[in-house]
Enzyme design. Structure first.
Site: not given
Ligand code: PEP
Length: 258
Positions: A98, A172, A217
């Site tokens: 992550h 991500e 998000s």
């Molecule tokens: C995450 O932590 O993997 C993430 C996508 O967080 P958020 O949905 O809050 O952006």
């Protein structure tokens, strides 16, 4: 209509990060019941390590996972958690690489790969996270950076044909995590296609069965469009996975994509 391998059920994973005490088990139970009402969707939660055991005992329909593990099986690593321990506590998967781990703990692709191989050996399945920073995107390097992360972080699989069962990738973009700023659907499609190419190069045909999740998000309003996009096999959800009110509509949106 999405071109997607028929065996790929949408995969919706909540990453609770460093949030959650025992009182949160009520949310987990409600999410578990919602998963039961949406049998075409694979739903999972990655709570803090302290809640893996209690959450495992509280649910029956959803996957339970860790948010990180050490590269080693055991040893003198104060404060760390091994994949064997996660599995022993009831986890069936682990999130690795992550961006918050890469940023806060200096995790490199090589470290993520080593963790991935230890986790597989412990019987866990994997969600390996990749994503570019805003500066990298603005410099036109998003595909190259993410491609290199995929190449460098992928574990060597004892049985590459089983890749789809053992491994998922979460794309991500770092700038979209926790910011409320979601990536444009067309950019997500491009990035997922680039990741798929790397998976096919590394794993051959088995690379087609690896689910690629979008994270950053995701919420009740944008989930349907993201999940319907070509190549999107699910979502890794942070903030919006902490309450049933926010998370259940995302599961429902995925249900329409199964
Ligand atoms: C995450 O932590 O993997 C993430 C996508 O967080 P958020 O949905 O809050 O952006």
């Amino acid at each position: 209509m999405k071109e997607q391998n028929a065996v790929m059920r949408p995969y919706i994973v909540g990453n609770w990060k460093m949030n959650g005490v025992k009182a949160m088990l009520a949310e987990a139970r409600a999410i578990d019941r919602a998963a039961g009402r949406n049998p075409g969707v694979d739903v999972a939660l990655a709570p803090p390590a302290t809640l893996i055991g209690p959450l495992r005992d509280a649910v029956t329909m959803i996957g339970v996972g860790g948010q990180d593990c050490h590269t080693a099986e055991k040893g003198a690593h104060t404060g760390d958690m091994s994949a064997v321990m996660l599995a022993d506590a009831g986890a069936d998967f682990v999130i690795l690489g992550h961006s918050e781990r890469r940023r806060d703990h200096g995790e490199t692709d090589a470290v993520v790969k080593a963790k991935a191989e230890t986790a597989l050996a412990a019987g866990l399945t994997l969600i390996v996270c990749v994503g570019e920073t805003l500066a990298e995107r603005d410099a036109g390097q998003a595909e190259a950076i993410v491609g290199a992360q995929v190449d460098g972080s992928l574990p060597v699989l004892a049985d590459p044909a089983s890749a789809g069962l053992r491994l998922a990738i979460a794309y991500e973009p770092v700038w979209a995590i926790g910011t409320g700023r979601v990536a444009a659907v067309e950019d997500v499609v491009v990035m997922h296609a680039a990741i798929r190419e790397r998976l096919m190069a590394a794993l051959g045909e088995a690379g087609a069965a690896v689910r690629i999740l979008y994270g950053g998000s995701v919420n009740a309003e944008n989930a349907a469009a993201l999940l319907a996009a070509e190549g999107v096999g699910g979502a890794l959800v942070g903030g919006a996975s902490l309450t049933t009110e926010a998370f259940l509509p995302i599961i429902a949106a995925a249900s329409h994509e199964d």
